[in-house]
Every structure is written in structure tokens, then in C-alpha cells.
Write a protein that holds these residues in place. Structure first.
Motif, PDB file in Angstrom:
ATOM      1  N   ALA A  76     -47.372   1.779  35.257  1.00  0.00           N
ATOM      2  CA  ALA A  76     -48.150   1.813  36.496  1.00  0.00           C
ATOM      3  C   ALA A  76     -48.016   0.500  37.267  1.00  0.00           C
ATOM      4  CB  ALA A  76     -49.614   2.087  36.173  1.00  0.00           C
ATOM      5  N   GLY A  77     -48.017  -0.610  36.551  1.00  0.00           N
ATOM      6  CA  GLY A  77     -47.922  -1.911  37.203  1.00  0.00           C
ATOM      7  C   GLY A  77     -46.576  -2.151  37.867  1.00  0.00           C
ATOM      8  N   LEU A  78     -45.501  -1.823  37.167  1.00  0.00           N
ATOM      9  CA  LEU A  78     -44.172  -1.988  37.761  1.00  0.00           C
ATOM     10  C   LEU A  78     -43.980  -1.056  38.956  1.00  0.00           C
ATOM     11  CD1 LEU A  78     -41.713  -2.454  34.759  1.00  0.00           C
ATOM     12  CD2 LEU A  78     -42.182  -4.071  36.599  1.00  0.00           C
ATOM     13  N   LYS A  79     -44.491   0.143  38.842  1.00  0.00           N
ATOM     14  CA  LYS A  79     -44.386   1.099  39.942  1.00  0.00           C
ATOM     15  C   LYS A  79     -45.094   0.570  41.191  1.00  0.00           C
ATOM     16  CE  LYS A  79     -45.294   5.978  40.988  1.00  0.00           C
ATOM     17  NZ  LYS A  79     -45.815   7.261  40.426  1.00  0.00           N
ATOM     18  N   GLU A  80     -46.288   0.028  40.988  1.00  0.00           N
ATOM     19  CA  GLU A  80     -47.062  -0.526  42.103  1.00  0.00           C
ATOM     20  C   GLU A  80     -46.388  -1.765  42.675  1.00  0.00           C
ATOM     21  OE1 GLU A  80     -50.628  -0.218  44.522  1.00  0.00           O
ATOM     22  OE2 GLU A  80     -49.649   1.121  43.090  1.00  0.00           O
ATOM     23  N   ALA A  81     -45.904  -2.641  41.795  1.00  0.00           N
ATOM     24  CA  ALA A  81     -45.270  -3.875  42.258  1.00  0.00           C
ATOM     25  C   ALA A  81     -43.996  -3.583  43.041  1.00  0.00           C
ATOM     26  CB  ALA A  81     -44.962  -4.771  41.061  1.00  0.00           C
ATOM     27  N   TYR A  82     -43.216  -2.646  42.555  1.00  0.00           N
ATOM     28  CA  TYR A  82     -41.974  -2.298  43.263  1.00  0.00           C
ATOM     29  C   TYR A  82     -42.273  -1.719  44.636  1.00  0.00           C
ATOM     30  CZ  TYR A  82     -37.503  -0.243  44.462  1.00  0.00           C
ATOM     31  OH  TYR A  82     -36.341   0.081  45.121  1.00  0.00           O
ATOM     32  N   SER A  83     -43.290  -0.896  44.708  1.00  0.00           N
ATOM     33  CA  SER A  83     -43.618  -0.266  45.990  1.00  0.00           C
ATOM     34  C   SER A  83     -44.114  -1.286  46.999  1.00  0.00           C
ATOM     35  CB  SER A  83     -44.671   0.834  45.783  1.00  0.00           C
ATOM     36  OG  SER A  83     -45.931   0.284  45.464  1.00  0.00           O
ATOM     37  N   TYR A  84     -44.752  -2.374  46.527  1.00  0.00           N
ATOM     38  CA  TYR A  84     -45.204  -3.430  47.427  1.00  0.00           C
ATOM     39  C   TYR A  84     -44.067  -4.365  47.804  1.00  0.00           C
ATOM     40  CZ  TYR A  84     -50.218  -2.693  47.745  1.00  0.00           C
ATOM     41  OH  TYR A  84     -51.458  -2.194  48.060  1.00  0.00           O
ATOM     42  N   GLY A  85     -43.078  -4.463  46.982  1.00  0.00           N
ATOM     43  CA  GLY A  85     -41.944  -5.353  47.224  1.00  0.00           C
ATOM     44  C   GLY A  85     -40.893  -4.666  48.077  1.00  0.00           C
ATOM     45  N   PRO A  86     -39.712  -4.544  47.542  1.00  0.00           N
ATOM     46  CA  PRO A  86     -39.393  -4.987  46.195  1.00  0.00           C
ATOM     47  C   PRO A  86     -39.288  -6.512  46.107  1.00  0.00           C
ATOM     48  CG  PRO A  86     -37.422  -4.166  47.263  1.00  0.00           C
ATOM     49  CD  PRO A  86     -38.554  -3.917  48.211  1.00  0.00           C
ATOM     50  N   TYR A  87     -39.522  -7.036  44.896  1.00  0.00           N
ATOM     51  CA  TYR A  87     -39.379  -8.465  44.626  1.00  0.00           C
ATOM     52  C   TYR A  87     -38.041  -8.691  43.917  1.00  0.00           C
ATOM     53  CZ  TYR A  87     -44.354  -8.326  45.646  1.00  0.00           C
ATOM     54  OH  TYR A  87     -45.565  -8.126  46.267  1.00  0.00           O
ATOM     55  N   ASP A  88     -37.639  -9.939  43.819  1.00  0.00           N
ATOM     56  CA  ASP A  88     -36.383 -10.236  43.120  1.00  0.00           C
ATOM     57  C   ASP A  88     -36.524 -10.001  41.622  1.00  0.00           C
ATOM     58  OD1 ASP A  88     -34.725 -11.261  45.359  1.00  0.00           O
ATOM     59  OD2 ASP A  88     -36.307 -12.792  45.455  1.00  0.00           O
ATOM     60  N   PHE A  89     -37.693 -10.381  41.086  1.00  0.00           N
ATOM     61  CA  PHE A  89     -37.947 -10.229  39.656  1.00  0.00           C
ATOM     62  C   PHE A  89     -39.391  -9.799  39.416  1.00  0.00           C
ATOM     63  CE2 PHE A  89     -34.492 -13.353  39.817  1.00  0.00           C
ATOM     64  CZ  PHE A  89     -33.598 -12.828  38.886  1.00  0.00           C
ATOM     65  N   TYR A  90     -39.603  -9.196  38.237  1.00  0.00           N
ATOM     66  CA  TYR A  90     -40.922  -8.767  37.807  1.00  0.00           C
ATOM     67  C   TYR A  90     -41.156  -9.374  36.427  1.00  0.00           C
ATOM     68  CZ  TYR A  90     -39.880  -5.508  41.541  1.00  0.00           C
ATOM     69  OH  TYR A  90     -39.527  -4.968  42.747  1.00  0.00           O
ATOM     70  N   TRP A  91     -42.234 -10.161  36.313  1.00  0.00           N
ATOM     71  CA  TRP A  91     -42.525 -10.886  35.071  1.00  0.00           C
ATOM     72  C   TRP A  91     -43.651 -10.155  34.356  1.00  0.00           C
ATOM     73  CZ3 TRP A  91     -44.705 -16.560  34.814  1.00  0.00           C
ATOM     74  CH2 TRP A  91     -44.450 -17.099  33.542  1.00  0.00           C
ATOM     75  N   ILE A  92     -43.326  -9.547  33.221  1.00  0.00           N
ATOM     76  CA  ILE A  92     -44.263  -8.710  32.484  1.00  0.00           C
ATOM     77  C   ILE A  92     -44.899  -9.484  31.343  1.00  0.00           C
ATOM     78  CG2 ILE A  92     -44.373  -6.756  30.898  1.00  0.00           C
ATOM     79  CD1 ILE A  92     -42.441  -5.290  32.577  1.00  0.00           C
ATOM     80  N   MET A  93     -46.218  -9.291  31.158  1.00  0.00           N
ATOM     81  CA  MET A  93     -46.889  -9.914  30.014  1.00  0.00           C
ATOM     82  C   MET A  93     -48.243  -9.255  29.746  1.00  0.00           C
ATOM     83  SD  MET A  93     -48.021 -13.585  31.646  1.00  0.00           S
ATOM     84  CE  MET A  93     -46.432 -13.840  32.431  1.00  0.00           C
TER      85      MET A  93
END
Length: 298
Positions: A76-93
Motif C-alpha cells: 500500500a505504501g509503495l503504491k501510494e508513493a509511486y502515485s504521488y511521484g514518481p520519485y527516483d528511489f523508495y526507501w523501505i523500512m
């Protein structure tokens, strides 16, 4: 050119650790663009606390209606982050991950193109490696790569940097995994198409109570045994996807595990056996679909 990085942080009932994790992220020598916090239906006051960040443009708070596990949270988090970006990288933790101040900087100094970059995960404030977060080496592990980088075949969601290209090509983590194995499956899926590296200079500290791996044989907590259903099911799914050789190896490992539970001194043996047998059986019929990403209209 500066790289834009979005953090995807999943939390469940660990508010004290979450507060410290947020502080550590904000102290990075290379600032992140946005922090997406996925609240996995916490019941410890997390949702109320996160209201403090609702008007802060650096944050995006997502309060889930149910606990969907780490796998569902990261998906869910990556899906939301990608839709707001896209960003160059996604840092998961996870919410119990405390990155050193230069952790992200050291990840971003990697010049080679890669789909996955894994940090050096230590246990708490020690020099001990966090056992459950050791990346799996690939066949070229013994050969030193570029600038103290080491090729890996999979890694942990406890500090994994994923490129935007990786998400566009490989989609999202499989939310149906719920817990255990979701990070291995996702990183392996990416690394089969793009490179993956372990970055020793990027240090984070995992705040687990004990420095142990996933071990049903020595699991002392009866309430946690049911979780091993997912470990067994997901492990078989990954093996089947990797081919016949991996599947046979998994079957032998499963039989060995049954024998070890039977002969070694351990509590709740019957419950443990029922759990892994049920999970293994489910693994033969487990066929989740990989969800691909799409962007919101701006």
C-alpha cells in the motif's frame, strides 16, 4: 543532479519506536523528499499521534482500516508513493529501524545502476549483524564489486532502497504474503531483472528485542506460532517460482523441519507441526497476482 527519495515506513503498535524512527529519518544528511507512514491499524495511540503530521508537507499519513501485515503495508505504501511521484528511489523500512545519519547518503553514492540496494543492518547499538536481515548473496558474492559493493540475490525490507525503474518493471510487493518472505520474494523478483547490491557503509539499527531469525523449533511464544503458517506457505511459493531444483530443495527442508520439531526438546510441538503442515499444503495452491503500478492524474 539530486535524487528524490520517498520513505515508506510501516508501523503497528510500536509508537515509541516510531517516534524515534521518524526523528532518525529527518536527521539524514541527505534529506528525503517525503515520508509515507502506513499505520497498520495500530491500537496504541499511533493514529492520534500521527495527526501531528497531517499538515506537514513532508509527510503523507495512511491509516489502514485493518492490519494487513508488513506485506500489505509495504504494498500500500509503495503504491501510494509511486502515485504521488514518481520519485527516483523508495526507501523501505519498519518502524523499529533507526538509520544512522549518513545511511541514505551512503546508499545514494552508489554509482552503478541497481534495482535494489540493501543497508548493513546491525542489532540495536551493537556491532552484531541483525540475523534476520542478512542479505542473501548471489553466486558472485566472493568477487568484490564496485566501491565495496557486494552482489546479492535478495534482501530485507529493513532498509531497502528500490529504484523507480524497479517498481515500473516489477510492480509491487505481494500483499497476500501478509508477513515473512514478502521482502525476499520482492527483492528476488527485482534482482532477476535488475542488479542488487549490499552497501556495507549504509548502517541502520534494528531494534528487535532479541537477535534471532525466524525459528519455529525454538519459538517459546505460543501466540506467535500461527505466524509460521505464512512463513511456510510463502517459502514454498518462492521455491515453486524459482523452479524444480528449488522446489525439491524446499521439500527436503520441510521434511527435515518436521523431523527436527519431533525429536528436539520444544514446547507446543503438536501446534507447531499442525501450523507448518497447514502452511505447506496451502503453499501448493497459493497463486497471488503481482499488482502493477499506476499514477494518479495530476
Amino acid at each position: 543532479m539530486n535524487k528524490e527519495v520517498a520513505v515508506v515506513l510501516v508501523t503497528f503498535n510500536r509508537l515509541a519506536l516510531l517516534k524515534q524512527s521518524i526523528s532518525k529519518i529527518l536527521e539524514q544528511t541527505t534529506p528525503v523528499e517525503k515520508i509515507f507512514i502506513i499505520n497498520n491499524k495500530s491500537t496504541d495511540g499511533t493514529e492520534v499521534y500521527l495527526k501531528l503530521y497531517e499538515d506537514d508537507d513532508r509527510f503523507k499519513i495512511i491509516n489502514l482500516k485493518e492490519n494487513v501485515g508488513g506485506a500489505g503495508g509495504f504494498s500500500a505504501g509503495l503504491k501510494e508513493a509511486y502515485s504521488y511521484g514518481p520519485y527516483d528511489f523508495y526507501w523501505i523500512m519498519d518502524d523499529d529501524t533507526f538509520p544512522e545519519s549518513d545511511s541514505l547518503t551512503n546508499l545514494l553514492t552508489v554509482k552503478t545502476q541497481a534495482g535494489v540496494l540493501a543497508s548493513n543492518v546491525l542489532w540495536r547499538d551493537t556491532d552484531e549483524v541483525s540475523i534476520m536481515n542478512i542479505p542473501n548473496p548471489d553466486n558472485k558474492w566472493t568477487a568484490k564489486s564496485l566501491d565495496d559493493l557486494y552482489r546479492i540475490s535478495s534482501s530485507s525490507f529493513v532498509s531497502m532502497l528500490i529504484s523507480n525503474k524497479a517498481i515500473e518493471i516489477c510492480g509491487l510487493p505481494i500483499k497476500e504474503f501478509f508477513i515473512w518472505g514478502d521482502d525476499v520474494e520482492y527483492s528476488k523478483r527485482i534482482i532477476k531483472k535488475l542488479d542488487g547490491y549490499f552497501v556495507p557503509k549504509s548502517i541502520v539499527r534494528h531494534q528487535t528485542k532479541t537477535n534471532t531469525g525466524v525459528d519455529i523449533i525454538n519459538e517459546p511464544n505460543k501466540g506467535r506460532i500461527n505466524r509460521y503458517f505464512y512463513a511456510e506457505r510463502n517459502e514454498l511459493y518462492i521455491a515453486k517460482r524459482d523452479g524444480l531444483k528449488a522446489t525439491i530443495k524446499n521439500e527436503l527442508s520441510f521434511l527435515s523441519l518436521i523431523i527436527k520439531i519431533c525429536i528436539r526438546k520444544s514446547n507446543f510441538k503438536l501446534k507447531k507441526l499442525k501450523t507448518i503442515i497447514k502452511g505447506h499444503f496451502a503453499g501448493w495452491f497459493f497463486k497471488p497476482k503481482v499488482e502493477q503500478v499506476t499514477q494518479k492524474e495530476k
